[in-house]
Design a protein around this motif. Structure first.
Motif, mmCIF file in Angstrom:
data_model
loop_
_atom_site.group_PDB
_atom_site.id
_atom_site.type_symbol
_atom_site.label_atom_id
_atom_site.label_comp_id
_atom_site.label_asym_id
_atom_site.label_seq_id
_atom_site.Cartn_x
_atom_site.Cartn_y
_atom_site.Cartn_z
ATOM 1 N N LEU A 258 0.993 -0.781 0.448
ATOM 2 C CA LEU A 258 0.186 0.184 0.064
ATOM 3 C C LEU A 258 0.968 1.134 -0.251
ATOM 4 C CD1 LEU A 258 -3.011 -0.321 2.583
ATOM 5 C CD2 LEU A 258 -3.317 0.478 -0.089
ATOM 6 N N ILE A 259 1.521 1.267 0.884
ATOM 7 C CA ILE A 259 2.883 2.477 1.018
ATOM 8 C C ILE A 259 2.893 2.739 0.014
ATOM 9 C CG2 ILE A 259 4.701 3.699 2.311
ATOM 10 C CD1 ILE A 259 4.355 1.968 4.628
ATOM 11 N N GLY A 260 3.896 1.322 -0.533
ATOM 12 C CA GLY A 260 4.504 1.554 -1.880
ATOM 13 C C GLY A 260 4.002 2.142 -3.310
ATOM 14 N N GLY A 261 2.192 1.843 -3.584
ATOM 15 C CA GLY A 261 1.350 1.662 -4.763
ATOM 16 C C GLY A 261 1.030 0.996 -4.903
ATOM 17 N N ILE A 262 -0.256 -0.156 -5.349
ATOM 18 C CA ILE A 262 -0.584 -1.209 -5.480
ATOM 19 C C ILE A 262 -0.435 -0.910 -7.090
ATOM 20 C CG2 ILE A 262 -2.738 -2.619 -6.323
ATOM 21 C CD1 ILE A 262 -3.697 -0.796 -3.252
ATOM 22 N N GLY A 263 -0.281 -1.851 -7.464
ATOM 23 C CA GLY A 263 0.559 -2.037 -9.468
ATOM 24 C C GLY A 263 1.269 -1.746 -9.859
ATOM 25 N N SER A 264 2.336 -1.027 -9.024
ATOM 26 C CA SER A 264 3.554 -0.695 -9.550
ATOM 27 C C SER A 264 4.507 -2.133 -9.060
ATOM 28 C CB SER A 264 4.132 0.904 -9.330
ATOM 29 O OG SER A 264 5.773 0.464 -8.924
ATOM 30 N N PHE A 265 5.181 -2.642 -10.085
ATOM 31 C CA PHE A 265 6.041 -3.706 -9.714
ATOM 32 C C PHE A 265 6.893 -3.242 -8.533
ATOM 33 C CE2 PHE A 265 10.312 -6.040 -9.836
ATOM 34 C CZ PHE A 265 9.286 -7.012 -9.626
ATOM 35 N N PHE A 266 8.124 -2.030 -9.028
ATOM 36 C CA PHE A 266 9.188 -1.358 -7.462
ATOM 37 C C PHE A 266 7.929 -1.313 -6.144
ATOM 38 C CE2 PHE A 266 11.628 -2.176 -11.474
ATOM 39 C CZ PHE A 266 12.227 -3.078 -11.153
ATOM 40 N N GLY A 267 6.492 -0.500 -6.274
ATOM 41 C CA GLY A 267 6.221 0.278 -4.927
ATOM 42 C C GLY A 267 6.385 -0.699 -4.133
ATOM 43 N N PRO A 268 6.578 -2.287 -3.929
ATOM 44 C CA PRO A 268 6.496 -2.871 -2.376
ATOM 45 C C PRO A 268 7.774 -2.821 -1.995
ATOM 46 C CG PRO A 268 4.938 -4.424 -4.089
ATOM 47 C CD PRO A 268 5.465 -3.359 -4.776
ATOM 48 N N TRP A 270 10.211 -0.019 -2.177
ATOM 49 C CA TRP A 270 9.831 1.742 -1.819
ATOM 50 C C TRP A 270 8.967 1.038 -0.782
ATOM 51 C CZ3 TRP A 270 12.999 4.361 -3.283
ATOM 52 C CH2 TRP A 270 13.111 4.676 -4.832
ATOM 53 N N GLY A 271 7.774 0.928 -0.449
ATOM 54 C CA GLY A 271 7.079 0.140 0.909
ATOM 55 C C GLY A 271 7.695 0.056 1.830
ATOM 56 N N THR A 272 7.920 -1.503 1.600
ATOM 57 C CA THR A 272 9.336 -2.090 2.504
ATOM 58 C C THR A 272 10.132 -0.890 3.168
ATOM 59 O OG1 THR A 272 8.795 -4.161 1.420
ATOM 60 C CG2 THR A 272 9.614 -4.607 3.012
ATOM 61 N N ALA A 273 11.007 -0.393 2.038
ATOM 62 C CA ALA A 273 11.692 0.331 2.719
ATOM 63 C C ALA A 273 11.372 1.700 3.494
ATOM 64 C CB ALA A 273 12.518 1.094 1.629
ATOM 65 N N ILE A 274 10.674 1.989 3.195
ATOM 66 C CA ILE A 274 9.747 3.279 3.848
ATOM 67 C C ILE A 274 9.033 3.010 4.968
ATOM 68 C CG2 ILE A 274 7.292 5.219 4.244
ATOM 69 C CD1 ILE A 274 8.514 5.512 0.801
ATOM 70 N N PHE A 275 8.445 1.853 5.206
ATOM 71 C CA PHE A 275 8.058 0.866 6.422
ATOM 72 C C PHE A 275 8.411 0.542 7.846
ATOM 73 C CE2 PHE A 275 5.464 -3.242 8.629
ATOM 74 C CZ PHE A 275 4.297 -1.923 9.083
ATOM 75 N N GLN A 276 9.657 -0.210 6.894
ATOM 76 C CA GLN A 276 11.074 -0.564 7.402
ATOM 77 C C GLN A 276 11.704 1.186 8.401
ATOM 78 O OE1 GLN A 276 13.857 -2.988 5.922
ATOM 79 N NE2 GLN A 276 12.900 -4.344 7.375
ATOM 80 N N ARG A 306 -2.636 6.048 -3.637
ATOM 81 C CA ARG A 306 -1.538 5.817 -4.849
ATOM 82 C C ARG A 306 -0.939 4.643 -4.673
ATOM 83 N NH1 ARG A 306 -1.812 8.685 -9.593
ATOM 84 N NH2 ARG A 306 -0.563 6.949 -10.769
ATOM 85 N N GLY A 307 0.130 5.905 -3.105
ATOM 86 C CA GLY A 307 1.084 4.785 -2.445
ATOM 87 C C GLY A 307 2.179 6.152 -2.852
ATOM 88 N N PHE A 308 3.468 5.727 -2.858
ATOM 89 C CA PHE A 308 4.453 6.410 -2.522
ATOM 90 C C PHE A 308 5.243 6.536 -4.346
ATOM 91 C CE2 PHE A 308 9.292 6.589 -2.945
ATOM 92 C CZ PHE A 308 9.103 7.943 -2.686
ATOM 93 N N LEU A 312 5.350 9.636 -6.889
ATOM 94 C CA LEU A 312 6.662 9.677 -7.830
ATOM 95 C C LEU A 312 6.057 10.377 -9.584
ATOM 96 C CD1 LEU A 312 9.545 7.395 -6.909
ATOM 97 C CD2 LEU A 312 9.334 9.754 -6.604
ATOM 98 N N ALA A 313 4.728 9.284 -9.682
ATOM 99 C CA ALA A 313 4.510 9.194 -10.723
ATOM 100 C C ALA A 313 4.456 10.572 -11.138
ATOM 101 C CB ALA A 313 3.421 8.409 -11.098
ATOM 102 N N THR A 314 2.819 11.505 -9.615
ATOM 103 C CA THR A 314 2.623 13.320 -9.582
ATOM 104 C C THR A 314 4.021 13.737 -10.324
ATOM 105 O OG1 THR A 314 1.268 11.718 -8.045
ATOM 106 C CG2 THR A 314 0.996 14.106 -8.831
ATOM 107 N N LEU A 315 4.840 13.702 -9.478
ATOM 108 C CA LEU A 315 6.048 14.838 -9.581
ATOM 109 C C LEU A 315 6.458 14.824 -10.659
ATOM 110 C CD1 LEU A 315 7.871 14.353 -6.374
ATOM 111 C CD2 LEU A 315 6.284 16.073 -6.974
ATOM 112 N N LYS A 316 6.713 13.424 -11.568
ATOM 113 C CA LYS A 316 7.466 13.269 -12.773
ATOM 114 C C LYS A 316 6.658 14.034 -13.683
ATOM 115 C CE LYS A 316 9.098 9.915 -15.604
ATOM 116 N NZ LYS A 316 9.167 8.172 -15.765
ATOM 117 N N LEU A 317 5.060 13.830 -13.072
ATOM 118 C CA LEU A 317 4.572 14.074 -14.462
ATOM 119 C C LEU A 317 4.221 16.176 -14.214
ATOM 120 C CD1 LEU A 317 2.026 13.339 -16.719
ATOM 121 C CD2 LEU A 317 0.600 14.347 -14.837
ATOM 122 N N LYS A 318 4.230 16.763 -13.645
ATOM 123 C CA LYS A 318 4.394 17.645 -13.099
ATOM 124 C C LYS A 318 5.913 18.403 -13.281
ATOM 125 C CE LYS A 318 1.530 18.797 -9.095
ATOM 126 N NZ LYS A 318 1.564 18.548 -7.546
#
Lengths: 328, 290
Positions: A258-268, A270-276, A306-308, A312-318
């Motif tokens: 969830l934290i990393g972002g569902i549906g993105s491959f590398f999301g989990p 990132w999420g594990t790192a942030i969670f830890q 949409r998680g982390f 990131l995607a929103t930032l990139k878009l901006k």
């Protein structure tokens, strides 16, 4: 061409960093990183179901746990078994469990899928506590022998009580797992996976066998969860119901995804790192793991669904938009 | 009557009592699911919370009847607050999000309970009027279990009356079948949601107080009994009250006779039963395809 060079050099830098990590940081952080890798792979295998197939499981820890128990039991009871067959036996246990569960789970979706897994997870937990003569009850199986790593007699180095060696060992195994899972999502079959998530009916009409495809994905996911669980058991030299079968273990994967972002491959990852990191910070103030997990879950779902990676995607878009504007 | 029959009958009564409690929890879950389409995983936590409220009221006043009155009400109010603050805003993000949100809430409740009341199990005495055994047809039954069965039946009757004989019940039934249409007819659906959520939590609260003297109150209560209730809901068919009732009673028997005959395998029985039902009917015994 330029992109490729930057990409390769970036990967090289990451690889260098990972290789030098035990030299750069202390023992404590080496152990922390091994835990991170294990749960990253576990979350990735979970996200295979949730993010790529749209199946939310509340009991993914059953595969994580049974594989840990399998490896521990093999190492304890089979005299002189090498390391890799022991891991293989644990993973095999996870795969067999997945194959047994398949007929039930591929037919239910959504809420029922989640609840069935919650029930199976709880069942496994209770069984691990009750079948004391096999699993050791609350104490679990600890201090089992860990043989040296050796591959066809080419090399051999000890793992037991040697965190740095274990770090490299886990890095290689879990790195390969991550690459395999990434590869899996890129295959045509991985695309069917996404299709099942987005429109099951259409995949069915296109002539693909939905239940069979789901089964394959399910078993594959169990396989990787099993590898993670096996490594985790070896890492602690202990498998216990609370450590690897508890529903909180499943929730760790859910929260990380969830934290990393569902549906993105590398999301989990990132999420594990942030969670830890969050856990590491909060554990200094409070022992309440449930509270931290719960609050993180609520906040992420309510304010950053949409998680982390979504962030990131929103930032990139901006950034791209502003660059496009500057160019006129 | 000989000893074997007596044993069967008393086990059956235990089974029915446990089944009724499961049904009280499951019915709340089912009503909420029918209305909002969300399986509230925090429901079992409300159930446990009510047990703790009961303990607290008993500690302050020593009156079980007062606890039976107050604890479910406080639980209902707590549930309504949770619904307003969290769940109401969530309907936009789909069911998986809601499901995970309720998991988060249940984890926070678990942590809160451990913080305020500690981790050990708190005994709750059976009220004096209901202690001991009663003799019917030469058989001895524990009065409290009979009371639990009676209480559940009264609550069940009350619920059926509200659902089928009042205007609120009519609106609820209409909203279950078509929420948007009822909303378009000018009925304040969010308000109805809130009331229904409160009633669901109240039902869980009643179950929590009723079971407290039997099982004592401890932080694992939500997991232990709640899990059974969730299995009941899934097996009976999500959203089906009749299915939940039948399955709850079956599970009550499975639990009490299972402990009697195959005590090691008692938890396996229910999950096995669920698996069997779901293989044959993926949407539960009385469920309809979504």
């Amino acid at each position: 061409m330029k992109d490729k060079i930057t990409k390769i050099s970036l990967w090289l830098m990451v690889a260098m960093f990972l290789l030098a990590y035990p030299k750069l940081f202390g023992m404590y952080y080496v152990n922390l990183f091994v835990t991170f890798m294990v749960f990253a792979v576990f979350s990735l295998s979970f996200n295979m179901l949730l993010g790529f197939t749209g199946l939310l499981s509340f009991g993914h820890a059953i595969f994580f746990g049974i594989s840990g128990y399998g490896t521990a039991l093999a190492l304890r009871h089979i005299e002189g078994i090498p390391l890799f067959p022991a891991i293989g036996l644990g993973v095999l246990a996870a795969v067999i469990l997945a194959v047994v569960l398949c007929p039930v789970v591929v037919r239910v979706t959504g809420t029922a899928f989640a609840m069935v897994h919650l029930a199976f997870g709880q069942l496994m937990y209770v069984l691990a506590l009750k079948l004391r003569n096999i699993t050791g009850g609350e104490d679990g199986i600890g201090n089992f022998p860990i043989p040296n790593v050796s591959l066809f007699g080419l090399f051999s180095f000890p793992l037991k009580n040697n965190p740095v060696n274990f770090y490299y060992f886990a890095l290689v195994i879990l790195g390969i797992c991550t690459w395999l899972m990434w590869f899996f999502t890129k295959t045509p079959f991985g695309q069917i996976q996404v299709g099942i998530r987005d429109n099951t009916k259409r995949i069915d009409y296109l002539g693909f066998k939905v239940p069979e495809s789901k089964s394959v994905i399910y078993v594959t996911s169990a396989f990787f969860a099993g590898v993670a669980g096996s490594i985790y058991g070896l890492f602690h030299n202990l498998v216990s119901a609370d450590g690897s079968l508890n529903v909180l273990v499943s929730f760790t994967a859910i929260t990380a995804t969830l934290i990393g972002g569902i549906g993105s491959f590398f999301g989990p990852i990132w999420g594990t790192a942030i969670f830890q990191i969050l856990e590491e910070l909060t554990i200094r103030f409070t022992e309440q793991v449930e509270l931290v997990t719960g609050i993180i879950m609520i906040i992420v779902i309510m304010y950053a669904p949409r998680g982390f990676t979504g962030f990131l995607a929103t930032l990139k878009l901006k950034w791209q938009l502003s660059r496009a504007k500057r160019r006129g | 009557m000989d000893a074997t029959t007596a044993m069967y009958v008393s086990q059956a009564i235990h089974g029915i009592a446990y089944g009724m409690i499961l049904f009280l929890i499951a019915s709340g879950l089912n009503i909420i699911f029918g209305m909002m389409g969300v399986l509230n995983l925090a429901h079992a936590s409300f159930f446990m919370l009510s047990g703790y409220f009961c303990y607290q009221v008993l500690k302050l006043t020593g009156n079980f009847w007062l606890a039976l009155l107050i604890a479910p009400l406080v639980t209902a109010i707590f549930g309504i607050v949770v619904e307003r603050v969290f769940l109401r805003r969530m309907h936009a993000f789909g069911h998986l999000g809601e499901l995970m949100l309720t998991v988060g809430i249940s984890l926070v409740i678990l942590a809160g309970v451990k913080f305020f009341w500690g981790t050990e199990s708190l005994p709750i005495p059976v009220p004096e009027a209901l202690q001991g055994l009663i003799k019917i047809f030469g058989l001895e039954y524990p009065i409290y279990r009979l009371f639990v069965i009676g209480l559940s039946l009264v609550v069940l009757l009350l619920m059926v009356l509200v659902l089928y004989k009042t205007r609120l019940g009519m609106i609820v039934r209409a909203a279950v079948s078509d929420r948007d249409m009822v909303n378009a007819l000018g009925i304040n659906i969010p308000l109805v949601f809130m009331v229904v959520f409160g009633i669901g939590c109240w039902l869980a609260g009643i179950a929590g107080v009723a079971i407290a003297p039997i099982l004592t109150v401890f932080p694992g209560l939500a997991d232990q009994v709640g899990m059974d209730a969730f299995i009941v809901v899934v097996t009976g068919g999500i959203g089906s009250l009749g299915g939940a009732f039948i399955v709850a009673i079956i599970f009550g028997f499975l639990s009490s006779f299972g402990i009697q005959f195959v005590s090691q395998l008692a938890p396996v029985l229910m999950v096995g039963f669920m698996a069997l039902v779901l293989i044959i009917r993926p949407h539960g015994l009385f469920g309809v395809e979504e």
